[in-house]
Write a protein that holds these residues in place. Structure first.
Motif, PDB file in Angstrom:
ATOM      1  N   ALA A  27      -0.997  33.456  77.891  1.00 57.72           N
ATOM      2  CA  ALA A  27      -1.344  34.398  78.794  1.00 57.72           C
ATOM      3  C   ALA A  27      -2.460  33.988  79.712  1.00 57.72           C
ATOM      4  CB  ALA A  27      -2.020  35.487  77.664  1.00 57.72           C
ATOM      5  N   LEU A  28      -3.408  33.221  79.325  1.00 65.33           N
ATOM      6  CA  LEU A  28      -4.320  32.828  79.906  1.00 65.33           C
ATOM      7  C   LEU A  28      -3.804  31.899  81.210  1.00 65.33           C
ATOM      8  CD1 LEU A  28      -7.272  32.781  80.484  1.00 65.33           C
ATOM      9  CD2 LEU A  28      -7.732  30.485  78.885  1.00 65.33           C
ATOM     10  N   GLN A  29      -2.906  30.924  80.693  1.00 61.06           N
ATOM     11  CA  GLN A  29      -2.344  30.148  81.814  1.00 61.06           C
ATOM     12  C   GLN A  29      -1.359  30.917  82.829  1.00 61.06           C
ATOM     13  OE1 GLN A  29       0.202  26.888  80.189  1.00 61.06           O
ATOM     14  NE2 GLN A  29       1.466  26.533  82.110  1.00 61.06           N
ATOM     15  N   SER A  30      -0.758  32.110  82.531  1.00 59.62           N
ATOM     16  CA  SER A  30       0.013  32.648  83.383  1.00 59.62           C
ATOM     17  C   SER A  30      -0.920  33.661  84.239  1.00 59.62           C
ATOM     18  CB  SER A  30       1.088  33.846  82.752  1.00 59.62           C
ATOM     19  OG  SER A  30       0.394  34.593  81.801  1.00 59.62           O
ATOM     20  N   ILE A  31      -1.934  34.026  83.903  1.00 61.91           N
ATOM     21  CA  ILE A  31      -2.921  34.517  84.654  1.00 61.91           C
ATOM     22  C   ILE A  31      -3.654  33.585  85.763  1.00 61.91           C
ATOM     23  CG2 ILE A  31      -5.526  35.683  85.008  1.00 61.91           C
ATOM     24  CD1 ILE A  31      -4.746  36.945  82.145  1.00 61.91           C
ATOM     25  N   LEU A  32      -3.946  32.431  85.304  1.00 61.27           N
ATOM     26  CA  LEU A  32      -4.468  31.376  86.349  1.00 61.27           C
ATOM     27  C   LEU A  32      -3.482  31.013  87.327  1.00 61.27           C
ATOM     28  CD1 LEU A  32      -6.429  29.261  83.688  1.00 61.27           C
ATOM     29  CD2 LEU A  32      -7.454  30.617  85.231  1.00 61.27           C
ATOM     30  N   VAL A  33      -2.189  30.818  86.953  1.00 63.51           N
ATOM     31  CA  VAL A  33      -1.111  30.427  87.673  1.00 63.51           C
ATOM     32  C   VAL A  33      -1.114  31.460  88.724  1.00 63.51           C
ATOM     33  CG1 VAL A  33       1.376  29.988  87.780  1.00 63.51           C
ATOM     34  CG2 VAL A  33      -0.360  28.826  86.332  1.00 63.51           C
ATOM     35  N   GLU A  34      -0.758  32.834  88.272  1.00 65.88           N
ATOM     36  CA  GLU A  34      -0.600  33.935  88.894  1.00 65.88           C
ATOM     37  C   GLU A  34      -1.622  34.211  90.226  1.00 65.88           C
ATOM     38  OE1 GLU A  34       0.834  37.341  86.596  1.00 65.88           O
ATOM     39  OE2 GLU A  34      -0.357  38.597  88.041  1.00 65.88           O
ATOM     40  N   LYS A  35      -2.778  33.919  89.902  1.00 61.70           N
ATOM     41  CA  LYS A  35      -3.983  34.058  90.598  1.00 61.70           C
ATOM     42  C   LYS A  35      -4.134  32.861  91.699  1.00 61.70           C
ATOM     43  CE  LYS A  35      -6.459  37.635  88.320  1.00 61.70           C
ATOM     44  NZ  LYS A  35      -6.125  38.617  89.284  1.00 61.70           N
ATOM     45  N   GLY A  36      -3.368  31.908  91.433  1.00 61.99           N
ATOM     46  CA  GLY A  36      -3.402  30.697  92.188  1.00 61.99           C
ATOM     47  C   GLY A  36      -4.341  29.724  91.764  1.00 61.99           C
ATOM     48  N   PHE A  37      -5.210  29.769  90.741  1.00 58.03           N
ATOM     49  CA  PHE A  37      -6.174  28.907  90.339  1.00 58.03           C
ATOM     50  C   PHE A  37      -5.782  27.727  89.905  1.00 58.03           C
ATOM     51  CE2 PHE A  37      -8.843  32.932  89.371  1.00 58.03           C
ATOM     52  CZ  PHE A  37      -9.184  33.221  90.806  1.00 58.03           C
ATOM     53  N   VAL A  38      -4.386  27.771  89.264  1.00 57.82           N
ATOM     54  CA  VAL A  38      -3.991  26.351  89.005  1.00 57.82           C
ATOM     55  C   VAL A  38      -2.372  26.298  89.090  1.00 57.82           C
ATOM     56  CG1 VAL A  38      -5.635  26.150  86.971  1.00 57.82           C
ATOM     57  CG2 VAL A  38      -3.261  27.228  86.569  1.00 57.82           C
ATOM     58  N   ASP A  39      -2.041  25.166  89.521  1.00 58.74           N
ATOM     59  CA  ASP A  39      -0.582  24.812  89.849  1.00 58.74           C
ATOM     60  C   ASP A  39       0.087  24.422  88.374  1.00 58.74           C
ATOM     61  OD1 ASP A  39       1.781  23.601  90.367  1.00 58.74           O
ATOM     62  OD2 ASP A  39       0.690  21.941  91.697  1.00 58.74           O
ATOM     63  N   PRO A  40       1.256  24.956  88.100  1.00 66.34           N
ATOM     64  CA  PRO A  40       1.822  24.617  86.959  1.00 66.34           C
ATOM     65  C   PRO A  40       2.229  23.077  86.451  1.00 66.34           C
ATOM     66  CG  PRO A  40       2.794  26.445  87.889  1.00 66.34           C
ATOM     67  CD  PRO A  40       1.723  25.928  88.674  1.00 66.34           C
ATOM     68  N   ALA A  41       2.554  22.671  87.680  1.00 62.16           N
ATOM     69  CA  ALA A  41       2.917  21.180  87.607  1.00 62.16           C
ATOM     70  C   ALA A  41       1.806  20.296  87.419  1.00 62.16           C
ATOM     71  CB  ALA A  41       3.672  20.847  89.008  1.00 62.16           C
ATOM     72  N   ALA A  42       0.619  20.532  87.877  1.00 61.55           N
ATOM     73  CA  ALA A  42      -0.752  20.066  87.753  1.00 61.55           C
ATOM     74  C   ALA A  42      -0.998  20.204  86.429  1.00 61.55           C
ATOM     75  CB  ALA A  42      -1.644  20.438  88.597  1.00 61.55           C
ATOM     76  N   LEU A  43      -0.820  21.321  85.712  1.00 64.95           N
ATOM     77  CA  LEU A  43      -1.184  21.495  84.297  1.00 64.95           C
ATOM     78  C   LEU A  43      -0.088  20.664  83.614  1.00 64.95           C
ATOM     79  CD1 LEU A  43      -1.456  25.258  83.274  1.00 64.95           C
ATOM     80  CD2 LEU A  43      -3.203  23.539  83.163  1.00 64.95           C
ATOM     81  N   ASP A  44       1.113  20.686  83.691  1.00 63.43           N
ATOM     82  CA  ASP A  44       2.062  19.779  82.867  1.00 63.43           C
ATOM     83  C   ASP A  44       1.323  18.359  82.918  1.00 63.43           C
ATOM     84  OD1 ASP A  44       3.289  22.072  82.265  1.00 63.43           O
ATOM     85  OD2 ASP A  44       5.136  21.817  83.468  1.00 63.43           O
ATOM     86  N   GLU A  45       1.258  17.943  84.236  1.00 58.65           N
ATOM     87  CA  GLU A  45       0.854  16.531  84.206  1.00 58.65           C
ATOM     88  C   GLU A  45      -0.477  16.136  83.666  1.00 58.65           C
ATOM     89  OE1 GLU A  45      -0.175  14.322  88.157  1.00 58.65           O
ATOM     90  OE2 GLU A  45       1.549  15.304  88.586  1.00 58.65           O
ATOM     91  N   LEU A  46      -1.431  16.961  83.233  1.00 56.00           N
ATOM     92  CA  LEU A  46      -2.812  16.761  82.673  1.00 56.00           C
ATOM     93  C   LEU A  46      -2.251  16.777  81.291  1.00 56.00           C
ATOM     94  CD1 LEU A  46      -5.650  19.132  83.854  1.00 56.00           C
ATOM     95  CD2 LEU A  46      -5.385  16.573  83.424  1.00 56.00           C
ATOM     96  N   VAL A  47      -1.491  17.639  80.700  1.00 54.84           N
ATOM     97  CA  VAL A  47      -1.082  17.662  79.238  1.00 54.84           C
ATOM     98  C   VAL A  47      -0.564  16.323  78.956  1.00 54.84           C
ATOM     99  CG1 VAL A  47       0.422  18.735  77.620  1.00 54.84           C
ATOM    100  CG2 VAL A  47      -1.057  20.144  79.149  1.00 54.84           C
ATOM    101  N   THR A  48       0.607  15.701  79.513  1.00 54.53           N
ATOM    102  CA  THR A  48       1.354  14.535  79.443  1.00 54.53           C
ATOM    103  C   THR A  48       0.391  13.520  79.606  1.00 54.53           C
ATOM    104  OG1 THR A  48       2.946  15.578  80.676  1.00 54.53           O
ATOM    105  CG2 THR A  48       3.067  13.127  80.248  1.00 54.53           C
ATOM    106  N   LEU A  49      -0.783  13.616  80.393  1.00 55.89           N
ATOM    107  CA  LEU A  49      -1.444  12.551  80.559  1.00 55.89           C
ATOM    108  C   LEU A  49      -2.334  11.991  79.267  1.00 55.89           C
ATOM    109  CD1 LEU A  49      -2.991  10.394  82.686  1.00 55.89           C
ATOM    110  CD2 LEU A  49      -4.734  12.224  83.061  1.00 55.89           C
ATOM    111  N   TYR A  50      -2.894  13.367  78.788  1.00 55.51           N
ATOM    112  CA  TYR A  50      -3.613  13.148  77.603  1.00 55.51           C
ATOM    113  C   TYR A  50      -2.882  13.109  76.364  1.00 55.51           C
ATOM    114  CZ  TYR A  50      -7.994  14.039  80.156  1.00 55.51           C
ATOM    115  OH  TYR A  50      -8.711  13.906  80.932  1.00 55.51           O
ATOM    116  N   GLU A  51      -1.526  13.422  76.331  1.00 55.66           N
ATOM    117  CA  GLU A  51      -0.716  13.068  75.364  1.00 55.66           C
ATOM    118  C   GLU A  51      -0.343  11.561  75.231  1.00 55.66           C
ATOM    119  OE1 GLU A  51       1.641  17.168  74.241  1.00 55.66           O
ATOM    120  OE2 GLU A  51       2.475  15.920  75.448  1.00 55.66           O
TER     121      GLU A  51
END
Ligand code: FE
Length: 211
Positions: A27-51
């Motif tokens: 829910a939090l992610q979709s709000i942030l994406v919808e409002k343009g605060f985060v780019d979903p591709a950038a989020l995925d990249e971060l998760v992969t990075l830390y994994e």
């Protein structure tokens, strides 16, 4: 009415298979994406990075370098943030780093009593126990008891110093170089450096290098 044109609302997904936390995060992610605060591709990249890429292997490289290069160790203990950046370890939750040398007189242990501050850039994401109220309280009240919980014994004449991390300051424990490792390569040395040894709840683990 045609099914294709009579609605513009979002399709209702069934989230019943998700945990409460998953639902909240989504829910939090979709709000942030919808409002343009985060780019979903950038989020995925971060998760992969830390994994996959950022983890205790980074800190282990730093420790092995400090063991084999006294000039580097000097820089690490005087300005850890800069010395870590030399090896390419910078960024999130690693902006203000302090490296703590274990010595025959002092064993260092790191905690965040308030929450879970942790040096991501060199250790990756914190282990679950690091965030538990039990660890956060006991590390301060009874650090020797915590070491015992982890199966680690530190001689009575060695002082145990506990460091409380904050959002401003993160710590990396540099354990003592294990005996019998003279002449080892940096890579072989790094393999002895466990995540816990860099939090102070463990010691390096020496297994003979393959002949
Ligand atoms: Fe914290």
């Amino acid at each position: 009415m045609s099914h294709d044109h009579d609605h513009d609302h979002d399709h209702d997904h069934d989230h019943s298979h998700l945990s409460d936390m998953d639902v909240r995060v989504r829910a939090l992610q979709s709000i942030l994406v919808e409002k343009g605060f985060v780019d979903p591709a950038a989020l995925d990249e971060l998760v992969t990075l830390y994994e996959h890429e950022v983890g205790p292997q980074n800190g282990a490289k730093v420790v092995a370098r400090a063991w084999t290069d006294p000039a580097y160790a000097g820089r690490l203990f005087s300005n850890a943030t800069a010395a870590l950046a030399e090896l390419g370890f910078t960024g999130r939750q690693g902006e203000h780093m302090v490296a703590l040398p274990n010595t025959p007189q002092v064993h260092n242990m790191v905690v965040c009593t308030l929450c879970s501050c942790y040096p991501w850039s060199v250790l990756g994401l914190p282990p679950v126990w690091y965030k538990t109220p039990a660890y956060r309280a006991k590390a301060v009240a009874d650090p020797r008891g915590v070491l015992a919980d982890f199966g680690v014994s530190v001689p009575d004449d060695v002082a145990i110093r506990v460091w409380d991390s904050t959002a401003e300051m993160r710590y990396l424990v540099v354990p003592m170089r294990p005996e019998g490792t003279e002449g080892w390569s940096e890579e072989a040395l790094a393999a002895t450096v466990t995540r816990d040894s860099m939090i102070g709840t463990g010691l390096p683990v020496v297994t003979e290098p393959a002949a």
